[in-house]
Design an enzyme around this catalytic site. Structure first.
Site, PDB file in Angstrom:
ATOM      1  N   ASP A 130      16.057  13.548  41.812  1.00 57.24           N
ATOM      2  CA  ASP A 130      15.190  12.493  41.154  1.00 57.24           C
ATOM      3  C   ASP A 130      16.121  11.391  40.577  1.00 57.24           C
ATOM      4  O   ASP A 130      17.345  11.626  40.247  1.00 57.24           O
ATOM      5  CB  ASP A 130      14.397  12.974  39.668  1.00 57.24           C
ATOM      6  CG  ASP A 130      13.158  12.127  39.533  1.00 57.24           C
ATOM      7  OD1 ASP A 130      11.978  12.589  39.917  1.00 57.24           O
ATOM      8  OD2 ASP A 130      13.272  11.023  38.928  1.00 57.24           O
ATOM      9  N   ARG A 187       6.154   0.920  27.397  1.00 61.25           N
ATOM     10  CA  ARG A 187       7.529   1.930  27.780  1.00 61.25           C
ATOM     11  C   ARG A 187       8.887   1.017  27.115  1.00 61.25           C
ATOM     12  O   ARG A 187       9.735   1.701  26.982  1.00 61.25           O
ATOM     13  CB  ARG A 187       7.778   1.963  29.213  1.00 61.25           C
ATOM     14  CG  ARG A 187       6.519   2.588  29.850  1.00 61.25           C
ATOM     15  CD  ARG A 187       6.736   4.057  30.056  1.00 61.25           C
ATOM     16  NE  ARG A 187       5.704   4.913  30.772  1.00 61.25           N
ATOM     17  CZ  ARG A 187       5.599   4.887  31.992  1.00 61.25           C
ATOM     18  NH1 ARG A 187       6.367   4.406  32.866  1.00 61.25           N
ATOM     19  NH2 ARG A 187       4.527   5.590  32.717  1.00 61.25           N
TER      20      ARG A 187
HETATM   21  C1  LIG Z   1       4.640  11.201  39.458  1.00 62.24           C
HETATM   22  S1  LIG Z   1       6.210  11.888  39.913  1.00 62.24           S
HETATM   23  C2  LIG Z   1       6.075  13.090  41.137  1.00 62.24           C
HETATM   24  C3  LIG Z   1       6.530  14.767  40.832  1.00 62.24           C
HETATM   25  C4  LIG Z   1       6.371  15.465  41.689  1.00 62.24           C
HETATM   26  N1  LIG Z   1       6.963  15.217  43.001  1.00 62.24           N
HETATM   27  C5  LIG Z   1       4.731  15.950  42.015  1.00 62.24           C
HETATM   28  O1  LIG Z   1       4.139  15.496  42.695  1.00 62.24           O
HETATM   29  O2  LIG Z   1       4.300  16.482  40.968  1.00 62.24           O
HETATM   30  C6  LIG Z   1       7.381  10.794  40.537  1.00 62.24           C
HETATM   31  C7  LIG Z   1       8.785  11.010  40.356  1.00 62.24           C
HETATM   32  O3  LIG Z   1       9.367  10.006  41.252  1.00 62.24           O
HETATM   33  C8  LIG Z   1      10.635   9.664  40.860  1.00 62.24           C
HETATM   34  N2  LIG Z   1      11.187   8.446  41.484  1.00 62.24           N
HETATM   35  C9  LIG Z   1      10.551   7.124  41.395  1.00 62.24           C
HETATM   36  N3  LIG Z   1      11.492   6.125  42.309  1.00 62.24           N
HETATM   37  C10 LIG Z   1      12.288   7.085  42.534  1.00 62.24           C
HETATM   38  C11 LIG Z   1      13.401   6.814  43.504  1.00 62.24           C
HETATM   39  N4  LIG Z   1      13.720   5.453  44.018  1.00 62.24           N
HETATM   40  N5  LIG Z   1      14.426   7.920  43.959  1.00 62.24           N
HETATM   41  C12 LIG Z   1      14.249   8.943  43.403  1.00 62.24           C
HETATM   42  N6  LIG Z   1      13.176   9.401  42.522  1.00 62.24           N
HETATM   43  C13 LIG Z   1      12.189   8.369  42.232  1.00 62.24           C
HETATM   44  C14 LIG Z   1      10.228   9.365  39.366  1.00 62.24           C
HETATM   45  O4  LIG Z   1      11.470   9.455  38.469  1.00 62.24           O
HETATM   46  C15 LIG Z   1       9.435  10.466  38.972  1.00 62.24           C
HETATM   47  O5  LIG Z   1       9.982  11.794  38.354  1.00 62.24           O
END
Ligand SMILES: C[S@@+](CC[C@H](N)C(=O)[O-])C[C@H]1O[C@@H](n2cnc3c(N)ncnc32)[C@H](O)[C@@H]1O
Length: 305
Positions: free
Chosen positions: A173, A64
């Protein structure tokens, strides 16, 4: 990179997967990622986002971030760590965070939550909205927007004129690129595949000569996209009738997860629901406030309401 570059960066189906996005290959040994550099990067990501990067994620971090080292013309990860640890490196620290989040998502992922919403959560709420009530949903960790738009389509399938009422979905997000992507609301053919045809025809229009699909304004207006860090300040004031936080807290440690669950309880309507990901279970002290309602679906315990 500009926000406009977001679509290209994420691809129109749009997600960085755990595999690391597939950029290693022939350049795998271009730079040396030492244990010390890895620990520096992991400590920053933990402090900034609560995300835990265990040593087995070293290959992912390499794939990444090597492109960031290259794009900045740095000699290697040592220089990159110096940059992101410095005040001047603040913008790059945001890029690093965006590069290290995993954004895999899908429309109607874990569809049983949307069925529960349709059958249990929504009927009384939509009736209340028709009487002038306020209805709020939150997709916390919304990635590229598939989840909040799936919530929107579930609402619209029961109430096609939902726009006329006080109904809103907050989509948040930490990654500014996915927030911009979701706000734009443009998806490729593969991404919209899981959406039932009737909903696709009603709530999307063909875009760029049919290669892509754009969310129609009526649906877009229901969703507000915001950058928000789940371990930072939350500016919202009112409560939510449903919070979706699925496949986000899996990247955190138990203590951080518990803190976030407690905060969700404070933001949950007494009759509201919390939906978590398929591999997640509310545990620890937070389970004294949240009771299982259905599979990976929680609501406040009577005494916690
Ligand atoms: C795997 S995706 C899940 C997307 C959706 N909720 C789903 O289940 O399909 C995880 C998301 O969490 C976000 N994320 C990770 N750490 C975070 C934080 N501290 N605050 C807000 N969002 C966060 C990432 O940027 C990513 O877009």
């Amino acid at each position: 990179m500009t926000m406009a570059g977001s679509a290209a960066r994420h691809g129109m189906a749009g997600a960085k997967a755990e595999s690391g996005g597939g950029a290693r290959s022939d350049r795998a040994n271009e730079y040396d990622l030492s244990d010390k550099d890895f620990r520096t990067i992991a400590a920053i990501i933990y402090d900034d986002a609560g995300i835990v990067l265990k040593p087995l994620k070293m290959a992912l971090v390499y794939s990444r971030l090597a492109r960031r080292v290259r794009a900045l013309g740095l000699a290697g990860f040592g220089d990159y760590c110096n940059l992101v640890s410095s005040d001047a490196g603040h913008p790059e620290r945001r890029e690093m965070l965006a590069a290290l989040t995993t954004n895999v998502t899908n429309f109607f992922r874990e569809n049983h939550h949307f069925e529960h919403m349709r059958d249990v959560t929504l009927p009384p709420l939509l009736e209340a909205a028709r009487q002038g009530g306020r209805v709020r949903f939150w997709s916390a960790g919304c990635s590229n927007g598939h989840e909040p738009y799936s919530i929107a389509m579930t609402i619209l399938s029961l109430m096609p004129d939902a726009n006329k009422y006080d109904i809103k979905i907050l989509a948040s997000d930490i990654d500014p690129y996915v927030v911009a992507f979701g706000r734009a609301g443009i998806y490729d053919a593969a991404a919209v595949e899981p959406i039932p045809m009737a909903l696709r025809k009603r709530w999307f229009v063909s875009h760029e000569g049919g290669a892509h699909y754009k969310v129609v304004a009526e649906m877009q207006n229901l969703v507000s996209f915001r950058e928000l860090n789940l371990i930072g300040q939350w500016p919202m004031t009112g409560v939510f009738q449903a919070i979706f936080c699925r496949n986000v807290l899996i990247y955190f440690d138990e203590a951080t997860r518990e803190t976030v669950w407690h905060r969700f309880c404070d933001y949950l309507d007494p009759a509201g629901f919390l939906y978590v990901g398929h591999s997640e279970r509310v545990s620890g002290a937070a389970s004294l406030r949240l009771a299982t309602e259905a599979s990976t679906t929680y609501r406040l315990r009577g005494e916690a309401r």
